[in-house]
Enzyme design. Structure first.
Site, PDB file in Angstrom:
ATOM      1  N   GLY A 133       0.838  -1.209   0.000  1.00 46.65           N
ATOM      2  CA  GLY A 133       0.000   0.000   0.000  1.00 46.65           C
ATOM      3  C   GLY A 133       0.862   1.243   0.000  1.00 46.65           C
ATOM      4  N   GLU A 251      12.205  -4.496  -5.257  1.00 49.14           N
ATOM      5  CA  GLU A 251      11.153  -4.590  -6.274  1.00 49.14           C
ATOM      6  C   GLU A 251      11.698  -4.431  -7.685  1.00 49.14           C
ATOM      7  OE1 GLU A 251       7.688  -2.137  -5.644  1.00 49.14           O
ATOM      8  OE2 GLU A 251       6.894  -2.594  -7.609  1.00 49.14           O
TER       9      GLU A 251
HETATM   10  C1  LIG Z   1      -0.391  -2.876 -12.966  1.00 51.31           C
HETATM   11  C2  LIG Z   1      -0.093  -1.942 -11.828  1.00 51.31           C
HETATM   12  C3  LIG Z   1       0.039  -2.450 -10.558  1.00 51.31           C
HETATM   13  C4  LIG Z   1       0.315  -1.586  -9.498  1.00 51.31           C
HETATM   14  N1  LIG Z   1       0.396  -2.107  -8.232  1.00 51.31           N
HETATM   15  C5  LIG Z   1       0.622  -1.291  -7.172  1.00 51.31           C
HETATM   16  C6  LIG Z   1       0.670  -1.810  -5.850  1.00 51.31           C
HETATM   17  O1  LIG Z   1       0.515  -3.017  -5.630  1.00 51.31           O
HETATM   18  N2  LIG Z   1       0.851  -0.942  -4.826  1.00 51.31           N
HETATM   19  C7  LIG Z   1       1.024   0.393  -5.016  1.00 51.31           C
HETATM   20  O2  LIG Z   1       1.218   1.110  -4.040  1.00 51.31           O
HETATM   21  N3  LIG Z   1       0.979   0.935  -6.267  1.00 51.31           N
HETATM   22  C8  LIG Z   1       0.772   0.114  -7.344  1.00 51.31           C
HETATM   23  N4  LIG Z   1       0.722   0.642  -8.620  1.00 51.31           N
HETATM   24  C9  LIG Z   1       0.782   2.082  -8.773  1.00 51.31           C
HETATM   25  C10 LIG Z   1       2.065   2.586  -9.427  1.00 51.31           C
HETATM   26  O3  LIG Z   1       3.132   2.521  -8.536  1.00 51.31           O
HETATM   27  C11 LIG Z   1       1.765   4.034  -9.863  1.00 51.31           C
HETATM   28  O4  LIG Z   1       0.817   3.953 -10.928  1.00 51.31           O
HETATM   29  C12 LIG Z   1       2.993   4.751 -10.336  1.00 51.31           C
HETATM   30  O5  LIG Z   1       3.868   4.991  -9.269  1.00 51.31           O
HETATM   31  C13 LIG Z   1       2.621   6.098 -10.995  1.00 51.31           C
HETATM   32  O6  LIG Z   1       1.801   6.864 -10.169  1.00 51.31           O
HETATM   33  P1  LIG Z   1       0.451   7.511 -10.726  1.00 51.31           P
HETATM   34  O7  LIG Z   1      -0.364   6.412 -11.346  1.00 51.31           O
HETATM   35  O8  LIG Z   1      -0.153   8.284  -9.616  1.00 51.31           O
HETATM   36  O9  LIG Z   1       0.894   8.459 -11.907  1.00 51.31           O
HETATM   37  P2  LIG Z   1       1.491   9.941 -11.772  1.00 51.31           P
HETATM   38  O10 LIG Z   1       2.506   9.961 -10.686  1.00 51.31           O
HETATM   39  O11 LIG Z   1       0.358  10.894 -11.682  1.00 51.31           O
HETATM   40  O12 LIG Z   1       2.237  10.107 -13.152  1.00 51.31           O
HETATM   41  C14 LIG Z   1       1.547  10.368 -14.382  1.00 51.31           C
HETATM   42  C15 LIG Z   1       2.596  10.603 -15.463  1.00 51.31           C
HETATM   43  O13 LIG Z   1       3.382  11.776 -15.137  1.00 51.31           O
HETATM   44  C16 LIG Z   1       4.764  11.449 -15.116  1.00 51.31           C
HETATM   45  N5  LIG Z   1       5.445  12.178 -14.036  1.00 51.31           N
HETATM   46  C17 LIG Z   1       5.047  12.271 -12.747  1.00 51.31           C
HETATM   47  N6  LIG Z   1       5.935  12.994 -12.037  1.00 51.31           N
HETATM   48  C18 LIG Z   1       6.927  13.342 -12.884  1.00 51.31           C
HETATM   49  C19 LIG Z   1       8.158  14.073 -12.746  1.00 51.31           C
HETATM   50  N7  LIG Z   1       8.522  14.584 -11.567  1.00 51.31           N
HETATM   51  N8  LIG Z   1       8.935  14.224 -13.848  1.00 51.31           N
HETATM   52  C20 LIG Z   1       8.560  13.706 -15.054  1.00 51.31           C
HETATM   53  N9  LIG Z   1       7.410  13.009 -15.247  1.00 51.31           N
HETATM   54  C21 LIG Z   1       6.618  12.821 -14.182  1.00 51.31           C
HETATM   55  C22 LIG Z   1       4.820   9.949 -14.818  1.00 51.31           C
HETATM   56  O14 LIG Z   1       6.032   9.376 -15.291  1.00 51.31           O
HETATM   57  C23 LIG Z   1       3.596   9.440 -15.583  1.00 51.31           C
HETATM   58  O15 LIG Z   1       3.915   9.241 -16.939  1.00 51.31           O
HETATM   59  C24 LIG Z   1       0.450  -0.195  -9.715  1.00 51.31           C
HETATM   60  C25 LIG Z   1       0.327   0.317 -11.012  1.00 51.31           C
HETATM   61  C26 LIG Z   1       0.050  -0.539 -12.060  1.00 51.31           C
HETATM   62  C27 LIG Z   1      -0.081   0.032 -13.427  1.00 51.31           C
END
Ligand SMILES: Cc1cc2nc3c(=O)[nH]c(=O)nc-3n(C[C@H](O)[C@H](O)[C@H](O)COP(=O)(O)OP(=O)(O)OC[C@H]3O[C@@H](n4cnc5c(N)ncnc54)[C@H](O)[C@@H]3O)c2cc1C
Length: 385
Positions: A133, A251
């Site tokens: 989480g 990870e």
């Molecule tokens: C299949 C799958 C399984 C997952 N499982 C888990 C899980 O078990 N537990 C858990 O905690 N999370 C999980 N996640 C979540 C995953 O870790 C997040 O989706 C990921 O960290 C991105 O966060 P976000 O989705 O909020 O996107 P955002 O952080 O909002 O990013 C959106 C876009 O903006 C870009 N971006 C953001 N900040 C910057 C920056 N500073 N500079 C340049 N570009 C930037 C990102 O690269 C991305 O392309 C999972 C995701 C997927 C797809």
């Protein structure tokens, strides 16, 4: 630059670890018989508790954990061999994946002795499964802005907030969560702590999210005045950020970041074997395999560093970035190669596998840290930021 090149010094898998490979292959041949390629392509998102218990019965869950906690007492190379064979076969490893890869080592490093004795033997027996989480609706890449909060009292903690994208929370027994225990999200990394949360506690609502393929593997998880006992805290209060970063190194460093499309690649190679004069297809296959072979060498080099007790975070980020790019190119290259020869018949199994991998591949460079975030880390590692 010389430092970075040294990070990828050639390493061989020791004979002792290689000795495990034929046993794993024989186990998988029996377990995986009759499973179609599109089911096997799910691999580390395929949840099968019975399979995980069969792995545990062989003594292969928690392979690197000490024997006194139910583990196998083996080194990182043995786990590399095991994981590589599981992924190559498309084994459904999701039930035990998070615990085996992350939560177990985390509890071993930061947990109390009582926590280790309580959780690790059951994890190694395949009796309890874990989820992570970390992410929240407004805290993904920017993880330091988590808002879920635990407030300490006389007899434990009261937890409120929400997590999202939590893989297999709906089938897991415990979540290891990063939450705020002091300050506000403006305080960033300060005031964050990790908790082990029993997901059967009152006040927890887990809602599965359906993805593009129709599978529901990840979830929204809501906490409404959840009472956590005092010993739910993992490690030190306020040290959650450092602990979570150590966890992310586990990870990102494994071979799963290069093999997500391997079942599809294998299925296509089978198809090419039946096609006369498949020169163009074979040339594409050769190019993809050559890149995979280089990534495998890099992953083994990182495993050598892990086996030496180091934490090669930047190198792991580099492999994940290049590895996921290859994983994403594989379905595109195969679709183009098949489309170039519409006269050649293709099995339904290959088409179903291609459709599945094409739909999930965009997520490869999101889960476990996005491409942009990893590149920022690599740039910092090179002293460029
Ligand atoms: C299949 C799958 C399984 C997952 N499982 C888990 C899980 O078990 N537990 C858990 O905690 N999370 C999980 N996640 C979540 C995953 O870790 C997040 O989706 C990921 O960290 C991105 O966060 P976000 O989705 O909020 O996107 P955002 O952080 O909002 O990013 C959106 C876009 O903006 C870009 N971006 C953001 N900040 C910057 C920056 N500073 N500079 C340049 N570009 C930037 C990102 O690269 C991305 O392309 C999972 C995701 C997927 C797809």
């Amino acid at each position: 630059m010389a430092g970075l090149l040294d990070s990828f010094s050639h390493a061989d898998i020791p004979a002792g670890a290689e000795a495990l490979r034929p046993q794993v292959k024989a186990f998988l041949a029996e377990q995986m018989a009759g499973r179609p390629a599109d089911a096997r392509a799910r691999s580390w998102s395929g949840f099968d508790a019975d399979f995980s218990r069969a792995v545990a019965a062989r003594g292969w869950l928690g392979l690197t954990l000490p024997r006194e906690y139910g583990g196998g007492g083996a080194d990182a190379f043995s786990r590399f061999v095991l994981v590589e064979e599981f992924l190559a076969a498309g084994a459904p490893v999701a039930a035990h994946w998070i615990g085996d890869r992350q939560s177990g080592p985390l509890l071993l490093h930061y947990g109390t002795e009582a926590q280790r004795r309580h959780y690790l033997p059951r994890m190694c027996a395949g009796e309890i499964f874990f989820c992570i989480g970390m992410s929240e609706p407004n805290a993904g890449s920017d993880l330091a802005s988590v808002r879920t909060r635990a407030i300490g009292g006389e007899d434990g903690w009261t937890l409120n907030g929400q997590k999202i994208w939590t893989t297999y929370a709906h089938k897991s027994h415990y979540m290891i969560a990063l939450v705020r225990t002091s300050g506000t999200s403006d305080d960033r990394q300060k005031g964050l702590s990790q908790f082990i949360i029993d997901l059967s506690l009152p006040g927890i609502d887990i809602r599965p999210i359906v993805d593009l393929t129709g599978d529901s593997h990840f979830n929204e998880v809501f906490f409404d005045d959840v009472h956590l006992p005092a010993d739910a805290l993992v490690g030190q209060e306020g040290a959650g950020w450092a602990q979570v970063n150590a966890e992310l190194a586990f990870e990102r460093s494994g071979p799963e970041r290069i093999y997500s499309s391997i079942v599809l690649l294998d299925c296509w190679a089978d198809h090419l074997r039946g096609v006369p004069d498949a020169h163009a297809g074979l040339a594409v296959l050769g190019r993809l395999l050559a890149r995979m072979a280089v990534l495998r060498e890099m992953s083994i080099a990182v495993t050598a560093r892990l086996a030496a007790g180091e934490s090669p975070v930047i190198e792991a980020a580099l492999i994940k970035d290049i590895g996921t790019a290859l994983e994403q190119e594989i379905p595109v290259a195969i679709a183009e190669a098949l489309a170039a020869h519409p006269e050649v018949p293709v099995t339904d199994e290959l088409l179903r596998t291609l459709a599945f991998v094409s739909q999930v591949a965009p997520a490869y460079s999101l889960r476990g840290g996005t491409r942009e975030i990893l590149r920022g880390m690599i740039a910092r590692g090179l002293g460029l930021r």
